[in-house]
Design an enzyme around this catalytic site. Structure first.
Site, PDB file in Angstrom:
ATOM      1  N   TYR A  59      17.846 -32.361  33.478  1.00 57.20           N
ATOM      2  CA  TYR A  59      17.155 -31.601  32.424  1.00 57.20           C
ATOM      3  C   TYR A  59      16.833 -30.184  32.915  1.00 57.20           C
ATOM      4  O   TYR A  59      17.048 -29.202  32.193  1.00 57.20           O
ATOM      5  CB  TYR A  59      15.879 -32.334  32.005  1.00 57.20           C
ATOM      6  CG  TYR A  59      15.150 -31.660  30.865  1.00 57.20           C
ATOM      7  CD1 TYR A  59      15.681 -31.652  29.573  1.00 57.20           C
ATOM      8  CD2 TYR A  59      13.932 -31.014  31.073  1.00 57.20           C
ATOM      9  CE1 TYR A  59      15.017 -31.025  28.532  1.00 57.20           C
ATOM     10  CE2 TYR A  59      13.261 -30.391  30.035  1.00 57.20           C
ATOM     11  CZ  TYR A  59      13.805 -30.397  28.761  1.00 57.20           C
ATOM     12  OH  TYR A  59      13.146 -29.765  27.723  1.00 57.20           O
ATOM     13  N   GLY A  93       5.661 -25.603  27.985  1.00 61.38           N
ATOM     14  CA  GLY A  93       5.384 -26.694  28.920  1.00 61.38           C
ATOM     15  C   GLY A  93       5.319 -27.983  28.104  1.00 61.38           C
ATOM     16  O   GLY A  93       5.980 -28.095  27.061  1.00 61.38           O
TER      17      GLY A  93
END
Ligand SMILES: NC(=O)c1ccc[n+]([C@@H]2O[C@H](COP(=O)([O-])OP(=O)(O)OC[C@H]3O[C@@H](n4cnc5c(N)ncnc54)[C@H](OP(=O)(O)O)[C@@H]3O)[C@@H](O)[C@H]2O)c1
Length: 247
Positions: A158, A189
């Site tokens: 990822y 985030g």
């Protein structure tokens, strides 16, 4: 602030990954401004439900961004009056089989993550950008991640995909100088969405436990607000990167 060049009533936006989380929140926010939204993802029933609740005209569009042919044929599959896309929100993405040591990763999950988050995003852009350049008008928002700026263990595939999005976005922005097309990357985030459940193939209990470990998380609406802010700026302002973190 002078009027936004792009966020106008009747403008057309394509939002990938509109069936859940951040993409759905962005589609809703755009629609409240009168933007005609093409809501794209694989789960068409969810898209139809979303379109049913939106304020402005909208389209449910079944689209697997990991399918190269579907990306190449994207424009020709849209009704003619929806092809002049002003706003592209490259949001679809996943972390299938992620959050584990690289040597334990399944090869096909790794390939699917790159195929979706990187190749799919680029191919979608390739389908839409020529029209934007011709019209001298457009705004592309790429959904990156704070994982595209910093690395952590057990997250390598990822992280690699989001570093690729970051590099691609910054490089392409330089090519677009003076073209009338702006390119923004949003780098959130932790956002509480279906992302963790998708990673663990629908294991919602595990996903809830994962999110509960953190003190705070962003909501999809927080990210949608940031997207709207970047779209609202006057034409001479380019917001390049916007990093959002839970406070
Ligand atoms: N959640 C976070 O903490 C976080 C943080 C930073 C960045 N992001 C990024 O934000 C974006 C959206 O994630 P989210 O948190 O909103 O996750 P989500 O709730 O799981 O939504 C992901 C969306 O992507 C779509 N999608 C996945 N694979 C696709 C494919 N092959 N073709 C078309 N659509 C596909 C899904 O739709 P279908 O399954 O219906 O196709 C869904 O609509 C992703 O790029 C993710 O990397 C998330």
């Amino acid at each position: 602030m002078s009027e936004s060049a792009i966020l106008t009533k009747g403008a057309v936006a394509l939002v990938t990954g509109a069936s859940a989380g951040i993409g759905r929140a962005v589609a809703r926010a755009l629609s409240t401004r009168g933007v005609r939204v093409i809501c794209a993802a694989r789960r068409i029933e969810r898209l139809r439900a979303l379109v049913g609740e939106l304020e402005a005209p909208a389209l449910a569009f079944e689209f697997d961004i990991a399918d190269g042919e579907a990306a190449d044929e994207l424009l020709s599959r849209l009704p003619e009056d929806w092809r002049a896309i002003d706003i592209l929100i490259n949001n679809a993405g996943h972390d299938l089989g992620g959050r584990r040591a690289f040597h334990k990763q399944a090869g096909e999950d790794m390939a699917a993550t790159i195929q979706t988050n990187v190749t799919g995003l680029m191919r979608t852009t390739l389908a839409i950008l020529p029209g934007m350049r011709e019209r001298g008008r457009g705004h592309i928002v790429n959904m990156g991640s704070s994982s595209g700026l910093e690395w952590t263990a057990n997250h390598s595939v990822y992280v690699a995909s989001k570093f690729a999005v970051h590099g691609f976005t910054n490089s392409l922005r330089q090519e677009l100088q003076g073209s009338g097309v702006r390119l923004t990357e949003i780098l959130p985030g932790l956002v509480r969405t279906e992302f963790a459940a998708a990673r663990w193939r629908g294991d919602e209990e595990r996903a809830e436990k994962f999110y509960d470990k953190f003190d705070a998380a962003l909501s999809p609406e927080d990210v949608a607000d940031a997207v709207m802010y970047t779209l609202e700026t006057p034409a001479h302002v380019s917001i390049c990167d916007l990093v959002l973190r839970p406070a």
